[in-house]
Enzyme design. Structure first.
Site, short mmCIF file in Angstrom:
data_model
loop_
_atom_site.label_atom_id
_atom_site.label_comp_id
_atom_site.label_asym_id
_atom_site.label_seq_id
_atom_site.Cartn_x
_atom_site.Cartn_y
_atom_site.Cartn_z
CG ASP A 140 -2.20 0.79 0.97
OD1 ASP A 140 -2.34 1.39 -0.11
OD2 ASP A 140 -3.07 0.80 1.88
CD GLU A 180 0.35 6.00 -3.69
OE1 GLU A 180 -0.39 5.07 -4.04
OE2 GLU A 180 0.50 6.34 -2.49
CG ASP A 238 -7.87 4.19 -1.04
OD1 ASP A 238 -7.74 2.96 -1.14
OD2 ASP A 238 -7.11 4.91 -0.37
#
Length: 808
Positions: free
Chosen positions: A476, A479, A540
């Protein structure tokens, strides 16, 4: 003399400080918010900067295809006319001292290299190249050289021709022209003279030199033709056709899919005209794809050199060439293609065991249970340790679940908050990304994956979990690598930020393969080359109808950027999913390469009632029965660099209508899927490519063109190409219980004289092509390469009395 020295120090020391903090070639101030995009196109509108336009060749050796390109110095100036003001480029003689020491119109190296008959490499420098060229993480290996191109002299330049097309180098003015095998112009570099016929200011092929720090960035401008369309650039959630858009390539926690921001920007695109391009760089980029000047596709690259690969051919050719260069994925394990059940989050061993038991109780096939942020002692505080209070024996839990056909996936991230027990060790050992002063740039410690010691430390943490029996690690975030960071690689975030997801993906994929022997991660962020480390999911998403459509556009765009495997949170992530949306999203999720129910609770179908559970079960069973088709198409896609969730024009490039469609897709080669995007919808208008298509649920046959088609018991429109053969398998509650010794080949349509099926057994992972010939209304197998390992039976798909419906 003293005054002169002081002047030099005052002039250059602040510039060096700027480079250290922001990274060389950054120019602008950093974004106002950490989540803002780094858009370098602003530097090409800054009046204080110097502009250098590619003009003509100073020297050129046609044998080596290398020479020196003369750049004409320009300045951005306001053009005023009748209360109207535009910024235009004008020649500028420059002001230098000493005059003979600095070139006003520099002459700099460029070269053209041939990689394959369909791949051309263009390299352009804007200054001296002093850094050694090492092995690129973005490339799968050494770049080959192809000697099949032949040279001929043409008026004004040299033409090089291969079986894939041609490239022509013109000397004055300097231009590169790319043509297909029939001689049709595909695209060409843009010289300032090409923009003289309009008053709209355009940016020709050029570079900018920033006055703030003397750094340089390139604008590679290419022509766009009327009707041309552009696709790719990563997992972009905006309109599928990027023509007319400005795309900022900067890895970003997009916080959803209803935005221009991307978790997975990829500096690659393909054109409907028959070519594609890949910018080999990790710096920030902005692709102005006909947004500012409709006839120009301007690739603004943060780097001070351009390394550009141009691919010639149809979409399959271009994707094949690009993925041969940057890599293709290994096959993920069979179990990963089954259902993943999750929510944010399960907090205890008891919850996990209850969910597993209820899945089996309700006869819902499932292969993975994912535990998100709640398996630590403190939710979200990643320390790689199961909570001792809520997970009494995690190793036994994992073993028990595996015996019943479940694999366990675990969430984690590479950021460590100050309260994390691992934080002091990470800081004391220097495993984090530093700022210019050697300190933490954020409150969190961000692992530096360019540091071999950090990689070793991190992989040891994951290896312990994998040895415990964990099947997959959720990769996860990734970025937010600091733009102003200084990395162990010796480079700043200007070069490392976009590369961070690729390093992250690689590190987790490699330790997983070392421990388990399998190729599987579950990653959110990516960069060019990340497709070698399957697989990635779409981030998401919201729980809106528009979220579902945006998610599909992102998946199609990522597939058109070289990624075979992709998934998404079925039903959306951000809030409780409305039942109607969940029902419609479910078949879209199951008819993707990988399928995971995840997001805000509840996600378990029994929480929505018995009727919904029945639809849920029926939809999951669809994929499990189709697993031989799914697995074979996955193998074929992985070997050729083709996506499982596939834009129609990949298979039908000659059909103009297929290039228009962004709300349908092909699942592999033979199955067309049209999800229901509107609340309450039971059917929808569907475009079908040329040929005849058979409704998987109703059996009705449709000709190519537009139709309004009702969904069946499974809320999706799903059609099969006539002549296709879909292998089916008996239903099982997990992939480990499937009987691959008995495969049923279902033939769709009986008009074709022959049909072909693809089949791949998990036991050998070899793709087999089976040919069937027609006798009357029946088909027989000409040969069975799986004889002795699998019994193949053949049956036609049942059809209703109604015949073909013509399209509009």
């Amino acid at each position: 003399m003293t005054c002169a020295r002081r002047f030099v120090l005052l002039l250059f020391v602040p510039a060096l400080a700027c480079v250290a903090v922001l990274g060389a070639q950054s120019g602008n101030q950093p974004p106002a918010l950490l989540s803002d995009l780094v858009d370098i196109s602003r530097d090409f509108r800054d009046y204080s900067n110097g502009f250098f336009l590619a003009d003509h060749l100073g020297t050129f050796d046609p044998a080596t295809r290398s020479g020196r390109l003369v750049w004409q110095r320009h300045q951005l100036s306001p053009r005023i006319a009748f209360n109207n003001m535009l910024a235009v480029l004008r020649p500028f003689e420059g002001v230098t001292f000493p005059e003979n020491e600095y070139a006003v119109n520099p002459e700099l190296p460029f070269s053209v290299e041939f990689v394959t008959p369909r791949t051309v490499r263009l390299r352009v420098e804007t200054g001296p190249k002093t850094a050694p060229e090492g092995q690129s993480l973005m490339l799968a290996g050494n770049v080959p050289s192809d000697g099949s191109w032949t040279m001929s002299r043409v008026e004004g330049g040299y033409r090089y021709t291969s079986a894939g097309g041609s490239v022509t180098v013109f000397e004055k003015p300097w231009r590169l022209e790319f043509r297909d095998v029939k001689g049709r112009l595909l695209t060409r570099t843009l010289h300032q003279a090409d923009m003289a016929a309009t008053l709209v200011p355009g940016l020709p092929f050029s570079f900018v030199r920033r006055s703030s720090d003397y750094s340089r960035s390139i604008a590679a401008s290419f022509s766009l033709e009327p009707g041309e369309r552009l696709f790719g650039t990563g997992e972009s959630f905006t309109r599928l056709d990027k023509r007319g858009q400005k795309v900022v390539l900067w890895a970003n926690d997009a916080n959803g899919v209803e935005t221009e921001k991307m978790y997975k920007p990829i500096p690659f695109f393909l054109s409907s005209r028959g070519y594609g391009m890949f910018v080999h760089s990790s710096t920030p980029m902005t692709f102005d794809m006909g947004a500012s000047f409709h006839a120009a596709n301007t690739l603004m690259v943060g780097d001070d050199s351009l390394d550009l690969f141009v691919f010639l051919g149809e979409p399959k050719d271009v994707l094949g060439e690009y993925t041969a260069l940057t890599g293709r994925p290994p096959m993920p394990p069979l179990w990963s293609f089954g259902l993943w059940m999750s929510r944010i989050t399960y907090f205890s061993e008891q919850q996990v065991r209850e969910v597993a038991a209820k899945l089996r109780q309700h006869r819902i096939p499932d292969d993975v249970i994912h535990i998100d942020t709640g398996w630590f002692e403190t939710d979200w505080r990643c320390d790689y340790q199961f909570s001792k209070k809520r997970f009494t024996d995690p190793a036994k839990m994992i073993a028990d679940l595996k015996r019943d056909g479940f694999h366990v996936s675990l969430w984690q991230l590479p950021y460590f908050v100050p309260k994390n027990t691992l934080f002091p060790e990470i800081v004391s050992r220097g495993l984090f990304v530093k700022d210019a002063g050697g300190n933490l740039p954020y409150e969190d410690a961000v692992l530096d994956f360019s540091n071999p010691e950090a990689v070793k430390w991190y992989q040891e943490k994951l290896a312990a979990l994998l040895r415990m029996g964990v099947g997959a690690i959720k990769v996860d975030f990734g970025e937010a690598a600091p733009l102003a960071g200084v990395y162990a690689s010796g480079r700043t975030g200007f070069h490392e930020h976009n590369l961070y997801p690729l390093r992250y993906n690689q590190v987790v994929a490699e330790v997983t393969r070392q421990v388990t022997g399998e190729s599987i991660i579950w990653a959110r962020s990516a960069w060019a080359g990340s497709q070698r480390y399957p697989l990635h999911w779409g981030g998401d998403s919201g729980t809106l109808d528009q979220s579902m459509l945006s998610q599909l556009r992102g998946g199609l765009s990522l597939g058109l950027s070289g990624f075979t495997f992709w998934s998404h949170d079925i039903g959306g992530f951000g809030a409780r999913t409305p039942e109607d949306l969940y029902r419609r999203w479910l078949p879209f999720g199951l008819l993707s390469s990988h399928s995971r129910c995840h997001g805000m609770p509840p996600k378990e179908p029994w929480e929505y009632g018995e009727a919904f559970t029945d639809v849920f079960r029926r939809t999951v069973e669809l994929k499990y029965r189709l697993m031989p088709y799914v697995y074979a198409q996955a193998k074929d896609g992985a070997e050729r660099g083709l996506p499982m969730v596939r834009a129609l024009f990949v298979e039908y490039p000659g059909d103009p209508g297929s290039w228009d469609i962004e709300d349908e897709y092909l699942f592999g080669r033979d199955v067309l899927v049209a999800p229901l995007f509107e609340t309450g919808a039971t059917g929808r208008p569907v475009y079908l490519p040329p040929g005849r298509w058979i409704d998987y649920q109703s059996g009705r046959t449709y000709a190519g063109g537009w139709h309004t088609i009702e969904a069946g018991a499974i809320p999706v429109v799903m059609l099969v190409r006539e002549g296709a053969v879909l292998p089916h398998i008996g239903l099982a509650q997990s992939t480990q219980d499937m009987d691959w010794s008995k495969i049923e080949l279902v033939v769709y349509g009986t008009a074709a004289p022959a049909a072909e099926a693809l089949l791949c057994l998990p036991s050998d992972n070899v793709l087999h092509r089976l040919t069937l010939s027609r006798r009357g209304n029946n088909y027989r197998l000409l040969s069975n390469p799986l004889e002795g390992r699998s019994v193949l039976t053949i049956r036609p798909h049942p059809r209703p009395a109604r015949t073909t419906e013509t399209g509009n």
